[in-house]
Each structure stands twice: as C-alpha cells, then as structure tokens.
Scaffold this active site. Sequence first.
Site, short mmCIF file in Angstrom:
data_model
loop_
_atom_site.label_atom_id
_atom_site.label_comp_id
_atom_site.label_asym_id
_atom_site.label_seq_id
_atom_site.Cartn_x
_atom_site.Cartn_y
_atom_site.Cartn_z
N HIS A 108 0.84 -1.21 0.00
CA HIS A 108 0.00 0.00 0.00
C HIS A 108 0.87 1.24 0.00
O HIS A 108 1.96 1.25 0.58
CB HIS A 108 -0.99 -0.01 1.17
N ASP A 110 -0.37 4.43 0.88
CA ASP A 110 -0.74 5.42 1.90
C ASP A 110 0.04 5.12 3.17
O ASP A 110 0.54 4.01 3.36
CB ASP A 110 -2.25 5.37 2.18
N GLU A 176 -4.88 1.58 3.11
CA GLU A 176 -4.77 0.48 4.07
C GLU A 176 -4.78 1.00 5.50
O GLU A 176 -5.42 0.41 6.37
CB GLU A 176 -3.50 -0.33 3.81
N HIS A 441 4.02 2.86 12.21
CA HIS A 441 2.95 3.63 12.88
C HIS A 441 3.48 4.56 13.97
O HIS A 441 2.72 5.34 14.53
CB HIS A 441 1.85 2.74 13.49
ZN LIG Z 1 1.14 -1.57 6.24
#
Ligand SMILES: [Zn+2]
Length: 472
Positions: A108, A110, A176, A441
């Site tokens: 992904h 994003d 995602e 993250h």
């Molecule tokens: Zn990921």
Amino acid sequence: MNAFNEPQPVSEELLNQVNQAVTDEFAHRVGNLCDLVRIPGIAWPAFDPNNLQLSAAAVRDLFASLNIFDSVDIVTAKMGDTDQDGSPAILAHRAAKNGKPHFLLYSHHDVQPPGPESDWQTPAFEPTVKDGRIFGRGAADDKAGIVAHVAALSVLKQIAGDDFEVGISLFIEGEEEAGSESFRNFLNENQAALEADAIIVADSGNWTVEIPALTTTLRGVVTQQIEVRTLDHALHSGMYGGALPDATMALIRTLASLHNEDGSVAVPGLTHRPAAELPYSEEAFRKDSGLLDGVSTIGTGSLLSRIWTQPSITVIGMDTKPVDVASNTMLPSATAVISMRIAPGDDPDEATEKLRAHILANAPFGAKVTFGPHSSGRPFASDTEGWAFKIAKDALGKAFGHESVEMGVGGSIPFIADLTEVFPSAQILVTGVEDADSRAHSPNESVHLDTLKGAMVAEALMLLNANALSRA
Ligand SMILES: [Zn+2]
C-alpha cells in the site's frame, strides 16, 4: 491444491546472479523509496487527498517504467455501500504464458499520520539515512514493500528476459492505514485482473534484521457490545443498597467471569493452538510492552502462543455513571464492549455464540443481558504445504543466509480475510521488509537497508523459481 510440479531449490548460480543484479540497482531503488517517502499521502479525512493522487501517480510511473505490464492504471472503487470513491490504487496486469503460475503482488502507498513533529529525530517526510537504516514515515510501512516489488520485477525481467512467462498482477492500495474501506468492492470489480495462484502481501515483518520470516497466522476478532439490566429505574443507593443488585455491579461480575484466576480466557470451547518456538524472553516482552514492575503477565502456555495463537479478551469500553457526575444512585443498566481475539482456525460466528452463551450463563442474580452491535473478522492461517510456501521459504533462506521462521501476528489484517474469501484457492504469502526495530505507525519509523535488500533478492528468487515451474 497443488497445480504445479514440486519446486526445486534455488541454485547457487541463480542466487549469485540475483544478488549481483539487486546490488547493481540498489542505490537507484533506494532513491525511488526516498522519492515516495517525500509524498505525505495519508488516507484519513483530515489530510489533503491530493497527496494520495501524487503518490499514486509516482507509484504508477515506477511500475510503468519497467515495461513489463499490459496495463498499469490508477483505479478507485466505492467505499462500502456509499457513493464515495476510495483512495486511488494502482492496478497492473500481465498474463501468464504456457500455464506458468500467476502472482498477485500487494502493498500500500498510503501511510499513517506522522504524529507530533517533535517526536521525530529527523523530519517525518524527509528520508534520512542513518546507521544503516532509512528513517521517514512510510520508509518501512509500506513504501519499502512497493520498491521491493519493483526491484524484484526488474531483476526478473533482466534474468529471465523480456518474455518471462510467470503472470503478474499488481495491486498497490491507497487506504490500508485508513481501514481499506473500498478494498472489498475493488476486489469484486477487478476480480478477473487480480485472480492469481499465489498472492505476495509485502506488508509485514521479519523476526530480526538477520532472520527472515513469513507471517503464517493472524488472529481474528469478535467485537460484541453487551447491556446488563437489573432495575427498571435508578434508585437511591442508601435506601435500597444492600438488598438489590445494581447494574454496574452485575456487569462487573459478568465481565470478571470472562477470565480465569491466572488471566487466561475462561470462555469454553474456543480454539487454542501452539505457536512457533522462537526465542523470546519474558524480560524482552516486559520491556517491549512497558509492563510495570511488579505486575505479572497473564495466561498460560508460551508467551508467543498467548499473543499469536490463543484467544484473548479485552473490555475496550464501558458506559456506567462517569466519575465527575457520580451520585449516590444505583444504576438500572450498564453497557460494555468486549473485544475478543480468536485463534487461527477458529470460526468467528461459532466463537461469538460461545462468548454469548458464557455471558448468559455467568450474569449474576438473574440480571437481564442483551447483546448490542457485533462485528467480526476472520483469523488467517497460511497453507504451509503448498508450492508457493516452499518457494518462499527457500528464497528467504537463500537471500538472508539464514533459514526463515514462521511468525504469528496477534492483530488482524482485515483485508487478508477478504483476499481469502474472494480468492479461496490462492496461496497467500505474507512477507515483509520490516524488522523488530522498524517502528511502523510510530515516530522514527525506519527500514533497515540490509533487510530491504534481502526482501528484494528473496522476491526476485521466488518469481524466477516460479517462472521455471510447470503445471502438474
Ligand atoms: Zn502496512
């Protein structure tokens, strides 16, 4: 379902060839990765959606420049049953020839929001190479997955020639991190273009920088709201307390029944499985999780089985009287939301029934229980016997010079459940470019350059090996 002949291990000669080819273009591919990291494409409503268009265009151009696909397009699908377009995804296709395997490559483009700039040691969207790693939002999750696909395809073409026979579909998602709201519609609308014998999902991690891994299990999730009622209206706790059960007390006792004395899940009949035996000490676990001194872990069995392959239950919300408006009142009703992780191999509907039966059997004093909103996601366990898994395991071992291990992930990746439902006969390989220090993250996200290179070599080896397979 093994439609292909038994794969042969990769030869020393092919390994050397692929290593050389990846080394030759590595600096260029790192440059591609840095260019992608500079585009802050975040699919959350609060962020500029134009960046996702820029990011999608950059990814499309990267794959188009390989000159291997029949088509490379930017495609969107509607989100759920709304009228709203999801974020732009990249869809490319090249048909397999002579009955060779067809792969679907996923990652992904994003990224997660960066969070406070002050938490970053280097700017979030300015890729910075330091200590053998590239730092920046998306450097690992999942733009490194994109450039791993690009490099693997480039090397496949160089070594097998322009007319290589393995089929390739490409799906680079654009939302995602924001819940993949248009994913299912995208799969349904583009099913023919995405159909594959094996799916490589480059969006997970490795055990360490040196030890590669395939993610072979994911837990599923059941979310269930419950309401407990004991009275038909609120009462003065001085006048009635002592002879009547209030709803908060009844709810707490109901919730307490969900765990045994040792903290393991008490709901009977759920699936429990062992996890791979990998070195992971309680000390390391305490440090990674921030568990306070003097607080013990809970559950039984190996630590990894407790977070990967056994069920867990967490009460994630409760509605009773808030503290700042607390009065001497007995509440007539109280509500909680239970999040239950279920083991690979368990069934979300059956697990939900078992949870509900346990709650009904354990609500004290005849308290009335009603079940509110409920949702669930399927767990995942990969087929570790199929040809694709064998090819992947061999390729990772050769690329890293260390045998790969099988990892679990305690959380869920909902789109993997969608993939298994729409493409039930495809083998799903969950690979990745992350390692234990990648901090996806979080602030200071990074990818290790050696791991990135290993992932490129491994994926090129997989595609080249499959290119040599014939149908059984
Ligand atoms: Zn990921």
